[in-house]
Motif scaffolding. Structure first.
Motif, PDB file in Angstrom:
ATOM      1  N   SER A   9       0.833  -1.203   0.000  1.00 49.43           N
ATOM      2  CA  SER A   9       0.000   0.000   0.000  1.00 49.43           C
ATOM      3  C   SER A   9       0.866   1.251   0.000  1.00 49.43           C
ATOM      4  N   PHE A  12       2.523   1.699  -3.454  1.00 49.60           N
ATOM      5  CA  PHE A  12       1.609   2.210  -4.470  1.00 49.60           C
ATOM      6  C   PHE A  12       1.132   3.622  -4.154  1.00 49.60           C
ATOM      7  N   ALA A  13       1.053   3.981  -2.876  1.00 50.39           N
ATOM      8  CA  ALA A  13       0.719   5.364  -2.513  1.00 50.39           C
ATOM      9  C   ALA A  13       1.831   6.304  -2.971  1.00 50.39           C
ATOM     10  N   THR A  16       1.529   6.658  -6.594  1.00 51.23           N
ATOM     11  CA  THR A  16       0.376   7.501  -6.869  1.00 51.23           C
ATOM     12  C   THR A  16       0.780   8.961  -6.910  1.00 51.23           C
ATOM     13  N   ALA A  20       0.631  10.994 -10.288  1.00 51.30           N
ATOM     14  CA  ALA A  20      -0.362  12.064 -10.277  1.00 51.30           C
ATOM     15  C   ALA A  20       0.275  13.414 -10.589  1.00 51.30           C
ATOM     16  N   THR A  33      -8.939  13.961 -10.723  1.00 52.83           N
ATOM     17  CA  THR A  33      -9.486  13.097  -9.672  1.00 52.83           C
ATOM     18  C   THR A  33     -10.629  12.254 -10.219  1.00 52.83           C
ATOM     19  N   ARG A  36      -9.164   9.484 -12.396  1.00 47.73           N
ATOM     20  CA  ARG A  36      -8.533   8.485 -11.512  1.00 47.73           C
ATOM     21  C   ARG A  36      -9.602   7.617 -10.841  1.00 47.73           C
ATOM     22  N   ILE A  40     -10.096   3.513 -10.806  1.00 48.77           N
ATOM     23  CA  ILE A  40     -10.164   2.746  -9.559  1.00 48.77           C
ATOM     24  C   ILE A  40     -11.457   1.948  -9.498  1.00 48.77           C
ATOM     25  N   TRP A  79      -8.984  12.746  -1.943  1.00 44.57           N
ATOM     26  CA  TRP A  79      -8.350  12.738  -3.258  1.00 44.57           C
ATOM     27  C   TRP A  79      -8.422  14.106  -3.917  1.00 44.57           C
TER      28      TRP A  79
END
Length: 144
Positions: A9, A12-13, A16, A20, A33, A36, A40, A79
């Motif tokens: 996690s 991948f954060a 991100t 982004a 957002t 994205r 998701i 987000w």
């Protein structure tokens, strides 16, 4: 085993934030957002359908629905603000400040979920809060 998923996690954060920052260049952060979120949505439902988890949707209680809806609202707002912050700031500043959520989650879990708070967790939360303060204060506060 939980820690492997937590580390994934975190990885991948981190990705991100990098992806982004590159992806929102020259565009509206709210639109970014929204795009994205659709991605998701497709991935999450694809996994749920593939694993057969979606078959259990009828067994969810009103409490499940309420708190999942509230969680979804909180995630969406998180987000939106995260992407706006990334658009305006540096990843090296925004991502760590965003992780203040870890300390806030620890505090809120102790208050509302009655989770125990040991000295290690309390010190960790205080260090995260301290690090966030260092990152957001202007340089002149440190005599730099």
């Amino acid at each position: 085993m939980w820690w492997i998923y937590a580390l994934l996690s975190a990885l991948f954060a981190a990705l991100t934030a990098i992806f982004a920052k590159i992806g929102i260049k020259g565009m509206d952060s709210d639109l970014a957002t929204a795009i994205r979120t659709v991605i998701i949505l497709v991935i999450a439902w694809g996994i749920a359908l593939f694993k057969g988890s979606a078959e259990n949707i009828g067994g969810l209680s009103k409490t499940n629905w309420l708190f999942l809806a509230l969680s979804g609202c909180a995630t969406g707002l998180s987000w939106i603000f995260y992407f706006k912050a990334l658009q305006l700031g540096k990843v090296s500043q925004v991502a760590p400040v965003d992780k203040l959520s870890v300390a806030l989650a620890i505090i809120l879990a102790a208050l509302f979920l009655k989770e125990s708070l040991n000295w290690q967790t309390a010190i960790g939360a205080l260090l995260i809060i301290s690090g966030t303060v260092v990152l957001i204060l202007p340089k002149h506060y440190f005599g730099l």
